[in-house]
Design a protein around this motif. Structure first.
Motif, PDB file in Angstrom:
ATOM      1  N   HIS A   1       0.881  -1.206  -0.144  1.00 18.52           N
ATOM      2  CA  HIS A   1       0.032  -0.136   0.088  1.00 18.52           C
ATOM      3  C   HIS A   1       0.864   1.251  -0.110  1.00 18.52           C
ATOM      4  N   LYS A   2       0.522   2.121  -0.528  1.00 20.28           N
ATOM      5  CA  LYS A   2       0.986   3.346  -0.491  1.00 20.28           C
ATOM      6  C   LYS A   2       0.561   4.067   0.681  1.00 20.28           C
ATOM      7  N   SER A   3       1.825   4.533   1.607  1.00 20.00           N
ATOM      8  CA  SER A   3       1.553   5.088   3.084  1.00 20.00           C
ATOM      9  C   SER A   3       1.759   6.381   3.014  1.00 20.00           C
ATOM     10  N   GLU A   4       0.886   7.194   4.072  1.00 21.41           N
ATOM     11  CA  GLU A   4       1.300   8.504   4.372  1.00 21.41           C
ATOM     12  C   GLU A   4       0.933   8.682   5.971  1.00 21.41           C
ATOM     13  N   SER A   5       2.076   9.031   6.553  1.00 25.45           N
ATOM     14  CA  SER A   5       2.119   9.582   7.856  1.00 25.45           C
ATOM     15  C   SER A   5       1.035  10.698   8.250  1.00 25.45           C
ATOM     16  N   ILE A   6       0.049  10.614   9.084  1.00 24.44           N
ATOM     17  CA  ILE A   6      -0.659  11.759   9.775  1.00 24.44           C
ATOM     18  C   ILE A   6      -0.524  12.093  11.152  1.00 24.44           C
ATOM     19  N   SER A   7      -0.332  13.183  11.421  1.00 25.21           N
ATOM     20  CA  SER A   7      -0.304  13.571  12.837  1.00 25.21           C
ATOM     21  C   SER A   7      -1.726  14.153  13.369  1.00 25.21           C
ATOM     22  N   ILE A   8      -2.005  13.743  14.372  1.00 26.31           N
ATOM     23  CA  ILE A   8      -3.347  13.955  15.103  1.00 26.31           C
ATOM     24  C   ILE A   8      -3.305  15.178  15.884  1.00 26.31           C
ATOM     25  N   LYS A   9      -4.189  16.108  15.706  1.00 27.03           N
ATOM     26  CA  LYS A   9      -4.212  17.328  16.711  1.00 27.03           C
ATOM     27  C   LYS A   9      -4.934  17.169  17.782  1.00 27.03           C
ATOM     28  N   LYS A  10      -4.528  17.402  18.988  1.00 26.73           N
ATOM     29  CA  LYS A  10      -5.567  17.280  20.085  1.00 26.73           C
ATOM     30  C   LYS A  10      -5.921  18.545  20.330  1.00 26.73           C
ATOM     31  N   LYS A  11      -7.099  18.655  20.665  1.00 25.55           N
ATOM     32  CA  LYS A  11      -7.850  20.039  21.159  1.00 25.55           C
ATOM     33  C   LYS A  11      -7.904  19.974  22.692  1.00 25.55           C
TER      34      LYS A  11
ATOM     35  N   VAL B   1     -10.889  17.090  15.818  1.00 26.97           N
ATOM     36  CA  VAL B   1     -11.949  16.731  16.895  1.00 26.97           C
ATOM     37  C   VAL B   1     -13.366  17.515  16.682  1.00 26.97           C
ATOM     38  N   GLN B   2     -14.362  16.859  16.822  1.00 26.58           N
ATOM     39  CA  GLN B   2     -15.578  17.292  16.610  1.00 26.58           C
ATOM     40  C   GLN B   2     -16.414  17.049  18.251  1.00 26.58           C
ATOM     41  N   GLU B   3     -16.935  18.216  18.329  1.00 27.33           N
ATOM     42  CA  GLU B   3     -17.666  18.309  19.530  1.00 27.33           C
ATOM     43  C   GLU B   3     -19.121  18.316  19.095  1.00 27.33           C
ATOM     44  N   GLN B   4     -20.153  17.909  20.155  1.00 24.97           N
ATOM     45  CA  GLN B   4     -21.578  17.844  20.223  1.00 24.97           C
ATOM     46  C   GLN B   4     -22.009  18.376  21.261  1.00 24.97           C
ATOM     47  N   TRP B   5     -22.414  19.597  21.306  1.00 31.12           N
ATOM     48  CA  TRP B   5     -22.931  19.960  22.486  1.00 31.12           C
ATOM     49  C   TRP B   5     -24.456  19.857  22.588  1.00 31.12           C
ATOM     50  N   VAL B   6     -24.882  19.547  23.858  1.00 35.70           N
ATOM     51  CA  VAL B   6     -26.219  18.765  24.087  1.00 35.70           C
ATOM     52  C   VAL B   6     -26.904  19.879  24.911  1.00 35.70           C
TER      53      VAL B   6
ATOM     54  N   GLU C   1     -16.717  22.174  14.888  1.00 31.84           N
ATOM     55  CA  GLU C   1     -15.576  21.650  14.270  1.00 31.84           C
ATOM     56  C   GLU C   1     -14.526  22.839  14.262  1.00 31.84           C
ATOM     57  N   ASP C   2     -13.366  22.669  14.647  1.00 36.78           N
ATOM     58  CA  ASP C   2     -12.461  23.680  14.384  1.00 36.78           C
ATOM     59  C   ASP C   2     -12.935  25.267  14.942  1.00 36.78           C
ATOM     60  N   GLY C   3     -13.620  25.165  15.842  1.00 31.94           N
ATOM     61  CA  GLY C   3     -14.209  26.327  16.524  1.00 31.94           C
ATOM     62  C   GLY C   3     -15.486  26.918  15.532  1.00 31.94           C
TER      63      GLY C   3
END
Length: 130
Positions: A44-54, A103-108, A121-123
């Motif tokens: 497989h073609k591979s790409e490393s992805i960094s995950i942003k923590k909010k 990161v996605q937030e769900q406000w209830v 998402e993203d503010g």
């Protein structure tokens, strides 16, 4: 005996997978894409992805000033997160989902079955469900 048990525990701990914020985007020869926390297969073609923590919300836990019926009237898609907070106050609950895309937030607001949901998402408010 204490020493063999200690050595066994040490070796067992070394065999556990390390936790990481790394993710991989894997693309097969036929163009199918998958995301995983494990390295891609060699074919497989591979790409490393960094995950942003909010960071968790910095808003104080004040009671909401919106009923579930009022959310759609006071909050609109495209509104900044801070404006949504100003309009309806602190939600009754916040659910967070972390994916390879962020990161996605769900406000209830309200309680089931009379709940309204604001998705952020993203503010920025991206969706409203009432």
């Amino acid at each position: 005996m204490l020493i063999p048990r200690t050595i066994f525990m040490f070796v067992a701990a070394l065999s556990l997978p390390a936790t990481s914020n790394a993710a991989f985007k894997c693309e097969s020869a036929d163009g199918k894409v998958m995301f995983t926390d494990q390295p891609c297969p060699s074919n497989h073609k591979s790409e490393s992805i960094s995950i942003k923590k909010k960071e968790k919300s910095t808003y104080t836990s004040l009671p909401s000033n919106c009923s579930s019926d009022e959310v759609a009237e006071k909050v609109s898609i495209g509104m900044a997160e801070a404006k949504a907070y100003d309009a309806c106050g602190y939600p009754d609950d916040i659910n967070r989902t972390q994916t390879a895309y962020g990161v996605q937030e769900q406000w209830v607001y309200g309680t089931f079955p009379r709940s309204a949901y604001v998705y952020i998402e993203d503010g920025v408010v991206t969706s409203i469900q009432d």
